[in-house]
Structure formats: structure tokens, C-alpha cells
Design an enzyme around this catalytic site. Structure first.
Site, PDB file in Angstrom:
ATOM      1  N   TYR A 154       0.849  -1.200   0.000  1.00  0.00           N
ATOM      2  CA  TYR A 154       0.000   0.000   0.000  1.00  0.00           C
ATOM      3  C   TYR A 154       0.885   1.251   0.000  1.00  0.00           C
ATOM      4  O   TYR A 154       0.724   2.155  -0.830  1.00  0.00           O
ATOM      5  CB  TYR A 154      -0.907  -0.022   1.233  1.00  0.00           C
ATOM      6  CG  TYR A 154      -1.535   1.296   1.558  1.00  0.00           C
ATOM      7  CD1 TYR A 154      -2.466   1.870   0.703  1.00  0.00           C
ATOM      8  CD2 TYR A 154      -1.213   1.975   2.735  1.00  0.00           C
ATOM      9  CE1 TYR A 154      -3.052   3.095   1.008  1.00  0.00           C
ATOM     10  CE2 TYR A 154      -1.797   3.191   3.043  1.00  0.00           C
ATOM     11  CZ  TYR A 154      -2.706   3.747   2.176  1.00  0.00           C
ATOM     12  OH  TYR A 154      -3.284   4.955   2.463  1.00  0.00           O
TER      13      TYR A 154
HETATM   14  O1  UGB Z   1      -2.067   6.939   8.093  1.00  0.00           O
HETATM   15  C1  UGB Z   1      -1.796   5.966   7.389  1.00  0.00           C
HETATM   16  O2  UGB Z   1      -0.775   5.873   6.760  1.00  0.00           O
HETATM   17  C2  UGB Z   1      -2.725   4.821   7.341  1.00  0.00           C
HETATM   18  O3  UGB Z   1      -3.730   4.994   8.344  1.00  0.00           O
HETATM   19  C3  UGB Z   1      -4.519   3.880   8.505  1.00  0.00           C
HETATM   20  O4  UGB Z   1      -3.733   2.761   8.834  1.00  0.00           O
HETATM   21  P1  UGB Z   1      -3.497   2.395  10.364  1.00  0.00           P
HETATM   22  O5  UGB Z   1      -2.622   3.384  11.045  1.00  0.00           O
HETATM   23  O6  UGB Z   1      -3.089   0.967  10.387  1.00  0.00           O
HETATM   24  O7  UGB Z   1      -4.980   2.623  10.950  1.00  0.00           O
HETATM   25  P2  UGB Z   1      -5.945   1.682  11.788  1.00  0.00           P
HETATM   26  O8  UGB Z   1      -6.365   0.488  11.036  1.00  0.00           O
HETATM   27  O9  UGB Z   1      -7.010   2.571  12.318  1.00  0.00           O
HETATM   28  O10 UGB Z   1      -5.026   1.210  12.992  1.00  0.00           O
HETATM   29  C4  UGB Z   1      -4.621   2.092  14.019  1.00  0.00           C
HETATM   30  C5  UGB Z   1      -3.754   1.347  14.986  1.00  0.00           C
HETATM   31  O11 UGB Z   1      -4.503   0.289  15.590  1.00  0.00           O
HETATM   32  C6  UGB Z   1      -3.852  -0.960  15.352  1.00  0.00           C
HETATM   33  N1  UGB Z   1      -4.928  -1.953  15.169  1.00  0.00           N
HETATM   34  C7  UGB Z   1      -5.737  -1.885  14.085  1.00  0.00           C
HETATM   35  C8  UGB Z   1      -6.784  -2.764  13.925  1.00  0.00           C
HETATM   36  C9  UGB Z   1      -6.993  -3.767  14.909  1.00  0.00           C
HETATM   37  O12 UGB Z   1      -7.919  -4.602  14.839  1.00  0.00           O
HETATM   38  N2  UGB Z   1      -6.155  -3.797  15.983  1.00  0.00           N
HETATM   39  C10 UGB Z   1      -5.123  -2.930  16.155  1.00  0.00           C
HETATM   40  O13 UGB Z   1      -4.385  -2.995  17.139  1.00  0.00           O
HETATM   41  C11 UGB Z   1      -2.977  -0.766  14.146  1.00  0.00           C
HETATM   42  O14 UGB Z   1      -1.875  -1.641  14.159  1.00  0.00           O
HETATM   43  C12 UGB Z   1      -2.561   0.694  14.305  1.00  0.00           C
HETATM   44  O15 UGB Z   1      -1.465   0.780  15.180  1.00  0.00           O
HETATM   45  C13 UGB Z   1      -5.313   3.643   7.207  1.00  0.00           C
HETATM   46  O16 UGB Z   1      -6.024   2.435   7.289  1.00  0.00           O
HETATM   47  C14 UGB Z   1      -4.449   3.572   6.003  1.00  0.00           C
HETATM   48  O17 UGB Z   1      -5.278   3.630   4.871  1.00  0.00           O
HETATM   49  C15 UGB Z   1      -3.363   4.605   5.966  1.00  0.00           C
HETATM   50  O18 UGB Z   1      -3.798   5.804   5.406  1.00  0.00           O
END
Ligand code: UGB
Length: 338
Positions: A154
């Protein structure tokens, strides 16, 4: 704000909020969205239905990679400004379905660039992501830092989009701003993201998955703040500098193109466990935690340096996670009646 605006991704989370904000300002908008089933298309339909209440909004539902449909929609408007927010999002899904990222983010992104060139737009604004900082460890992340170590496909497609847009900005003199978004959340948020998943699980009595044993942090950005920042950046049109000496320190402006990249973060990083505590507080219920290892493709910490955003717009995002999470929970309870 004058001019005709074409926005991609208006049935998506951020595109919906931006379109609503601009419609309230009196702007005429054509919104383009593929309505894919990456997550519940009903939520996307509801967003579009809300926008269609406003007579200044027109929707075209087709895929970005459908060149004929896309060109037809853009050419019918002949826009002055294009805001490109559509695309295949999600860090972890890109391990399972990488081809979807090639189609939406690379092929689709190319079609957007071609349209911007054809119409000689006054400003092209495109979504990128904090994920492009990948394995970088120096915090906070600055736009001028090297970001060549993506750890998810991604992120790699988004970094490639930044480079593709730079070449078009250079060759065809298209003023271009790339946004690096940092984990955006809020009402009408995406069901694949942590906040939606946590609220859904807690309200239905299921445990929440907590990655990397909770040792993660994010510069969570409230969608209202994000839209405010985008609105101000629309007016901050990059100009090709006459020489390198004209580029201010800390500005990501290209020396050879009217192109820059701008972080839009929430202002401060929040530990994942504190974010979960805010969800519990807003719901008034404790979460059962299913502690899991680090997920492939994830980054450990994100933190936006917001100096450039503030310099360009005078704006600093304000909403703290307690308030932002409470706004999401209020919307969720209302929308799903629970
Ligand atoms: O800014 C970005 O570059 C990205 O932001 C977002 O990604 P992430 O930061 O991964 O957001 P998000 O799923 O809310 O997980 C938040 C936290 O919870 C943790 N997480 C997540 C899901 C879960 O079930 N458990 C968990 O611990 C997870 O590990 C993380 O630490 C967008 O999806 C992406 O499109 C992209 O734009």
C-alpha cells in the site's frame, strides 16, 4: 472559493466529509466513486445519498481504472481543481490483494494525472499517506526526510503516486499538492480501521484484537481537522521556484516543479492503549483484549511534523482523541441504533 471542482472518492470517508464542507461553502462539485465492496457499500451509498440532498452535488459511480468512464466524467465538467482521494486504502489488506492497489492507486492515479494535464487545472491535490515513512525512525516525520523504505505494498503504491505526480507537475506545469494523511478517524469512518472495529466488537461483546501487544502509537487525525486543513491547502497553490535558494527551509517544494507534499497529522502521537482507553470511556464499557503480535506491513509509530502545514495555512489541528472518539461513538450509536 471559485471554480469547478472534481473530487474522487466522495462516497469514501474523507471525500464525503470534504465534499460536504465545500458544498456548505457553495461550491459546485462532481464526485466520482467506484463504490467497491472493500467494505460495506451500503455505508458508501448512504454517504452519497446525503451529498445528493444538495443540488450543487452530482455523482458519477464508476471505477478509476475505467478510462472511458473516468475521462467522460472529468471532460463533462472541465474542472479547475481536482482533489483525488479515491483509491485502495488499508495497510494490511495490501498483503492479500496487491493487484487491487496497482489498479486503483497506480492505473487510477495515472488517469487522474492525465485528466489534470488535459484540463490544465489550477491545482491538483492528491492523497498520500503517513505509511510512506515506512521504516523511518527519526520522529517527528518531516516531509523533507527521505522516505524510501516502505514496509507495505500500500505504502509503496502511494510513494509511487507521489513520484508520478511529481513528473507530471514538472513536465506539464501542474501545481500539485500531495497530502500525507495520518490515521484519520471520526464519524462516518471506515469499517476496516481500528476505531470502527473496536467499537463494533465492544458493543457486540467480542474481544478486540490488539496488535504488537499494544506497543504502537499513531498521530490520529480527527476528520473535521483534516478537512479544515485540506480546505486551506486548496488555496495554497505551489509555484515552481525560480531557484533552489527560493525554497524555504523545511519546505518540501520541488526545485524543478510546482509540487509539494504536506503532512496532515493530529498534532501529537497517542499510544494505542490510550486510544483504546478513550474508546472504553466513550462507550462506558471495558474492552476484552486479544493481545496479538506485530502485523506484517504495520509501522510501529507515526508522528507528523506539522510545521509546514502551519506555515502554509496558519492552521494546527486541535481535536484530542477523547473528543474525537466520543464524536465517532455518538455517530455510530445513531447510525446503527445501538
Ligand atoms: O495513516 C496511514 O498511513 C494509514 O492509516 C490507517 O492505517 P493504520 O494506522 O493501520 O490505521 P488503523 O487500522 O485505524 O489502525 C490504528 C492502529 O490500531 C492498530 N490496530 C488496528 C486494527 C486492529 O484490529 N487492531 C489494532 O491494534 C494498528 O496496528 C494501528 O497501530 C489507514 O487504514 C491507512 O489507509 C493509511 O492511510
Amino acid at each position: 472559493m471559485g471554480g469547478k471542482v472534481f473530487i474522487t472518492g466522495t462516497a469514501g470517508f474523507i471525500g464525503y466529509h470534504l465534499a460536504k464542507h465545500l458544498l456548505d461553502e457553495g461550491v459546485e462539485i462532481v464526485g466520482y466513486d467506484g463504490m467497491t465492496d472493500y467494505y460495506d457499500p451500503q455505508l458508501k451509498r448512504r454517504r452519497h445519498q446525503n451529498l445528493l440532498q444538495n443540488a450543487r452535488f452530482r455523482a458519477v459511480e464508476a471505477m478509476l481504472e475505467d478510462r472511458a468512464a473516468f475521462d467522460g466524467a472529468v471532460d463533462a465538467l472541465a474542472p479547475d481543481i481536482i482533489v483525488h482521494l479515491a483509491g485502495q486504502a488499508g495497510v494490511r489488506y495490501s498483503l492479500d490483494e496487491p493487484a487491487s492497489y496497482v489498479q486503483s492507486n497506480l492505473v487510477g492515479g495515472f488517469h487522474v494525472l492525465e485528466a489534470a494535464r488535459r484540463h490544465g487545472v489550477t491545482h491538483l491535490l492528491m492523497a498520500s499517506t503517513s505509511s510512506v515513512y515506512g521504516a523511518n525512525e527519526a520522529m517527528p516525520f518531516r516531509e523533507t526526510d527521505k522516505a524510501d523504505l516502505p514496509v507495505s505494498f500500500y505504502a509503496a503504491t502511494k510513494k509511487a503516486s507521489e513520484a508520478m505526480a511529481h513528473s507530471y507537475a514538472h513536465l506539464w506545469n501542474i501545481p500539485t499538492t500531495m497530502f500525507r494523511f495520518f490515521t484519520v478517524y471520526g464519524p462516518w469512518g471506515r469499517p476496516d480501521m481500528a476505531l470502527f472495529k473496536f467499537v463494533d466488537a465492544i458493543l457486540t461483546g467480542r474481544p478486540i484484537d490488539v496488535y504488537n501487544q499494544g506497543n504502537l502509537s499513531r498521530d490520529f487525525t480527527y476528520v473535521g481537522d483534516l478537512v479544515h486543513a485540506i480546505r486551506l491547502l486548496i488555496d495554497a497553490v505551489p509555484e515552481r521556484p525560480a531557484s533552489v535558494a527560493d525554497i524555504a527551509k523545511g519546505d518540501s517544494l520541488s526545485p524543478v516543479a510546482p509540487w509539494r507534499v504536506v503532512n496532515i497529522g493530529g498534532g501529537r502521537p497517542t499510544k494505542l492503549m490510550d486510544f483504546i482507553a478513550a474508546v472504553e470511556a466513550a462507550l462506558g464499557r471495558p474492552a476484552q483484549r486479544n493481545m496479538l503480535p506485530m502485523q506484517p506491513g504495520d509501522v510501529v509509530d507515526t508522528w507528523a511534523d506539522s510545521t509546514l502545514l502551519e506555515r502554509l495555512t496558519g492552521y494546527v489541528p486541535q481535536t484530542g482523541v477523547e473528543q474525537g472518539v466520543a464524536e465517532f461513538v455518538a455517530w455510530y450509536r445513531d447510525y446503527y441504533c445501538c
